[in-house]
Design an enzyme around this catalytic site. Structure first.
Site, PDB file in Angstrom:
ATOM      1  N   ALA A 178       0.771  -1.304  -0.058  1.00 50.39           N
ATOM      2  CA  ALA A 178       0.167   0.017   0.002  1.00 50.39           C
ATOM      3  C   ALA A 178       0.703   1.327   0.190  1.00 50.39           C
ATOM      4  O   ALA A 178       0.323   2.262  -0.682  1.00 50.39           O
ATOM      5  CB  ALA A 178      -0.902   0.106   1.161  1.00 50.39           C
ATOM      6  N   GLU A 179       1.973   1.223   0.582  1.00 54.00           N
ATOM      7  CA  GLU A 179       2.767   2.236   0.852  1.00 54.00           C
ATOM      8  C   GLU A 179       3.614   2.578  -0.506  1.00 54.00           C
ATOM      9  O   GLU A 179       3.529   3.640  -0.898  1.00 54.00           O
ATOM     10  CB  GLU A 179       4.037   2.116   1.847  1.00 54.00           C
ATOM     11  CG  GLU A 179       5.133   2.981   1.728  1.00 54.00           C
ATOM     12  CD  GLU A 179       4.790   4.407   2.337  1.00 54.00           C
ATOM     13  OE1 GLU A 179       3.653   4.526   2.948  1.00 54.00           O
ATOM     14  OE2 GLU A 179       5.473   5.327   2.184  1.00 54.00           O
ATOM     15  N   ASP A 192       2.258   1.580  -3.453  1.00 59.01           N
ATOM     16  CA  ASP A 192       1.289   2.024  -4.295  1.00 59.01           C
ATOM     17  C   ASP A 192       0.721   3.609  -4.272  1.00 59.01           C
ATOM     18  O   ASP A 192       0.854   4.246  -5.253  1.00 59.01           O
ATOM     19  CB  ASP A 192      -0.021   1.285  -4.092  1.00 59.01           C
ATOM     20  CG  ASP A 192       0.206  -0.036  -4.598  1.00 59.01           C
ATOM     21  OD1 ASP A 192       1.182  -0.364  -5.297  1.00 59.01           O
ATOM     22  OD2 ASP A 192      -0.789  -0.901  -4.185  1.00 59.01           O
ATOM     23  N   LEU A 217      29.027 -21.849 -23.867  1.00 60.31           N
ATOM     24  CA  LEU A 217      29.695 -22.927 -23.052  1.00 60.31           C
ATOM     25  C   LEU A 217      29.765 -24.151 -23.573  1.00 60.31           C
ATOM     26  O   LEU A 217      28.929 -24.691 -24.278  1.00 60.31           O
ATOM     27  CB  LEU A 217      28.912 -22.955 -21.764  1.00 60.31           C
ATOM     28  CG  LEU A 217      29.135 -21.871 -20.921  1.00 60.31           C
ATOM     29  CD1 LEU A 217      28.305 -22.027 -19.498  1.00 60.31           C
ATOM     30  CD2 LEU A 217      30.609 -21.236 -20.809  1.00 60.31           C
ATOM     31  N   LYS A 243      22.754 -23.431 -13.841  1.00 51.85           N
ATOM     32  CA  LYS A 243      22.593 -22.863 -15.276  1.00 51.85           C
ATOM     33  C   LYS A 243      20.953 -22.468 -15.448  1.00 51.85           C
ATOM     34  O   LYS A 243      20.173 -23.594 -15.742  1.00 51.85           O
ATOM     35  CB  LYS A 243      23.163 -24.084 -16.266  1.00 51.85           C
ATOM     36  CG  LYS A 243      23.232 -23.593 -17.564  1.00 51.85           C
ATOM     37  CD  LYS A 243      24.027 -24.723 -18.409  1.00 51.85           C
ATOM     38  CE  LYS A 243      23.847 -24.277 -20.025  1.00 51.85           C
ATOM     39  NZ  LYS A 243      22.829 -24.067 -20.715  1.00 51.85           N
ATOM     40  N   ARG A 278      21.329 -12.405 -27.225  1.00 49.09           N
ATOM     41  CA  ARG A 278      22.695 -12.812 -27.599  1.00 49.09           C
ATOM     42  C   ARG A 278      22.766 -12.950 -29.175  1.00 49.09           C
ATOM     43  O   ARG A 278      23.840 -12.411 -29.831  1.00 49.09           O
ATOM     44  CB  ARG A 278      22.605 -14.333 -27.025  1.00 49.09           C
ATOM     45  CG  ARG A 278      24.139 -14.722 -27.110  1.00 49.09           C
ATOM     46  CD  ARG A 278      24.340 -16.062 -26.478  1.00 49.09           C
ATOM     47  NE  ARG A 278      24.049 -17.029 -27.354  1.00 49.09           N
ATOM     48  CZ  ARG A 278      25.353 -17.696 -27.986  1.00 49.09           C
ATOM     49  NH1 ARG A 278      26.529 -17.260 -27.576  1.00 49.09           N
ATOM     50  NH2 ARG A 278      25.043 -18.653 -28.788  1.00 49.09           N
ATOM     51  N   LYS A 282      33.177 -22.425 -13.457  1.00 45.71           N
ATOM     52  CA  LYS A 282      33.774 -21.496 -13.973  1.00 45.71           C
ATOM     53  C   LYS A 282      35.281 -21.338 -12.988  1.00 45.71           C
ATOM     54  O   LYS A 282      35.083 -21.208 -11.824  1.00 45.71           O
ATOM     55  CB  LYS A 282      33.125 -20.031 -13.983  1.00 45.71           C
ATOM     56  CG  LYS A 282      31.872 -20.004 -14.577  1.00 45.71           C
ATOM     57  CD  LYS A 282      31.153 -18.594 -14.247  1.00 45.71           C
ATOM     58  CE  LYS A 282      30.073 -18.627 -15.128  1.00 45.71           C
ATOM     59  NZ  LYS A 282      28.836 -17.526 -15.203  1.00 45.71           N
TER      60      LYS A 282
HETATM   61  S1  IVH Z   1      28.340 -18.156 -18.334  1.00 46.25           S
HETATM   62  C1  IVH Z   1      31.474 -17.004 -21.218  1.00 46.25           C
HETATM   63  N1  IVH Z   1      26.763 -18.671 -16.311  1.00 46.25           N
HETATM   64  O1  IVH Z   1      24.092 -21.029 -20.841  1.00 46.25           O
HETATM   65  C2  IVH Z   1      30.427 -17.577 -20.166  1.00 46.25           C
HETATM   66  N2  IVH Z   1      25.778 -18.884 -18.587  1.00 46.25           N
HETATM   67  O2  IVH Z   1      25.352 -22.620 -22.874  1.00 46.25           O
HETATM   68  C3  IVH Z   1      29.052 -17.274 -20.679  1.00 46.25           C
HETATM   69  N3  IVH Z   1      23.720 -19.703 -18.924  1.00 46.25           N
HETATM   70  O3  IVH Z   1      24.840 -18.883 -23.472  1.00 46.25           O
HETATM   71  C4  IVH Z   1      27.995 -17.843 -20.026  1.00 46.25           C
HETATM   72  N4  IVH Z   1      23.136 -19.685 -16.649  1.00 46.25           N
HETATM   73  O4  IVH Z   1      22.882 -18.083 -21.898  1.00 46.25           O
HETATM   74  C5  IVH Z   1      26.894 -18.672 -17.797  1.00 46.25           C
HETATM   75  N5  IVH Z   1      25.368 -19.094 -14.717  1.00 46.25           N
HETATM   76  C6  IVH Z   1      25.487 -19.016 -15.789  1.00 46.25           C
HETATM   77  C7  IVH Z   1      24.458 -19.298 -16.617  1.00 46.25           C
HETATM   78  C8  IVH Z   1      24.933 -19.254 -18.024  1.00 46.25           C
HETATM   79  C9  IVH Z   1      22.526 -20.090 -17.793  1.00 46.25           C
HETATM   80  C10 IVH Z   1      23.384 -19.872 -20.359  1.00 46.25           C
HETATM   81  C11 IVH Z   1      23.959 -18.906 -20.994  1.00 46.25           C
HETATM   82  C12 IVH Z   1      24.840 -19.074 -21.966  1.00 46.25           C
HETATM   83  C13 IVH Z   1      24.594 -20.551 -22.078  1.00 46.25           C
HETATM   84  C14 IVH Z   1      25.683 -21.612 -22.367  1.00 46.25           C
END
Ligand code: IVH
Length: 391
Positions: free
Chosen positions: A32-33, A35, A81, A112, A133, A283
């Protein structure tokens, strides 16, 4: 009182409330606040339309109707990836890394997210452009549609000029609601949240995109080096500090056993999430080591995606066979372009009976979805080409 100042204050307060609610998942005020302030904002904007900029919280609901999407060049390409399907693939990945950078390495494990990769550009801290992308080098300008995602800040907490990357997605809850509504309206169903998210961001009418309740997780910066951090994990913390939504289920792992443990945990827990994930991204955490590893044409050597065994895949229907059983009952069988499903190769699936074929308008040449059968009931089903889904 100075109305212009009041106007700017309201925007600042509303932005802060949104940040707490949508980014931190920690609301601090009653709806409400919020809004009430929003109403005051709209009244001022009605009196002074020339004050309104794209940054205003009132712009989140869409309104703009576009003629098409402009192309956007990604100066730093959006990579994808390489995939891993089992422990061995991951051990090989780790070995390649240790061979190059030595034994002293740690990994960031992330979910992911199964959505759509997007890039957000901020200029002196202000949201400037959002893009898909595309093929990695050239995407489409979806600035206006992304603005409707409440968790995307129009202003960062510091005046950085950066390009952040992440995954836009449709929460499962929004997906179920959307399909229920479409059913009522006699519209075709979206096959899954990813297709629904993609369809929503491709809308030329930004009001429709706004109504779809999309969300986003940011997971990278085009050039993390610009932010003065030396580890990917610090970069993600920094993004959170700037007001950007990151996924909190990430974990730094020092050994491959810890990586496997993380994968095991999320393989079990993935159903409890309000969004689809299709794997785990691993990563190399140190940015200097990432640099040392370098990249192939489309994929970095410092990261890999472990993919969960697919429980649902798309393939092409090559033919339909009719088999007459001993009792004279005719059972149609789908002959499929062979695909990997839940760890095995599938090239045939029962279509149960002729009615099903007519009901779903299944034709040879269609793209179909094959789903792993659950328990003893065969629930392999086929759907008519997904290309016709969406508006
Ligand atoms: S890193 C250079 N981290 O997965 C690294 N990708 O097959 C770029 N995705 O195109 C990607 N969750 O659309 C990264 N935690 C995550 C992700 C992620 C989903 C997707 C992203 C990428 C695809 C790779």
């Amino acid at each position: 009182m100075d109305e212009k100042k009041r106007y700017e204050d309201i925007i600042r307060i509303l932005d802060e409330y949104s940040y707490e609610y949508y980014v931190m998942d920690n609301p601090t005020v009653e709806d409400a606040e919020y809004d009430k302030l929003m109403q005051e904002l709209l009244q001022i904007e009605e009196k002074h339309p020339d004050w309104v900029t794209n940054d205003s919280p009132s712009m989140r609901v869409g309104g703009e109707v576009l003629e098409g999407f402009e192309k956007v060049e990604h100066k730093i390409p959006m990579l994808s990836l390489a995939n891993a399907f089992n422990e061995q693939d991951l051990l090989d990945f780790d070995r390649r890394i240790r061979e190059k950078v030595g034994e002293d390495r740690e990994y960031m494990c992330e979910l992911k997210i199964d959505g759509l990769a997007v890039s957000l550009a901020y200029e002196n801290g202000r949201y400037n452009r959002g893009a898909t992308r595309g093929d990695g080098s050239v995407g489409e300008d979806i600035t206006a549609n992304l603005r409707t995602i409440r968790s995307i800040p129009m202003k960062l907490k510091q005046p950085f000029s950066i390009e952040v990357r992440g995954e836009a997605y449709m929460p499962k809850r929004s997906f179920v609601k959307l399909n229920e509504k479409r059913e009522e309206d006699g519209l075709p169903q979206f096959a899954n949240p990813r297709n629904a998210a993609a369809g929503s961001l491709r809308q030329l009418d930004t009001k429709i995109a706004a109504s779809r309740n999309l969300d986003i997780f940011l997971y990278a910066v085009a050039d993390f080096g610009e932010m003065g951090v030396s580890r990917h994990s610090d970069g993600l913390d920094k993004l959170t500090e700037l007001g950007l939504r990151t996924n909190k289920e990430r974990r730094v792992c020092k050994t491959m056993d810890e990586v496997f443990q993380y994968i095991e945990e999320w393989t079990q827990k993935r159903e409890t999430l309000d969004y689809d994930i299709d794997g785990i991204v691993i990563k190399l955490n140190d940015l200097a080591q990432q640099e040392e590893m370098g990249a192939r044409i489309k994929t970095p050597r410092w990261s890999i995606a472990y993919k969960f065994p697919a429980e649902e895949v798309e393939t092409k229907l090559e033919g339909i066979e009719l088999n007459v059983g001993r009792t004279g009952v005719v059972t149609p069988t789908a002959v499929l372009d062979p695909v990997q499903l839940a760890g095995t190769t599938v090239s045939r699936a029962s279509l149960h009976n002729e009615d099903l074929i007519h009901e779903r308008d299944i034709r040879v040449g269609d793209t179909v979805v094959v789903e792993k059968s659950r328990r003893h009931h065969s629930r392999n089903h086929s759907k008519h080409s997904r290309k016709t889904y969406g508006e």
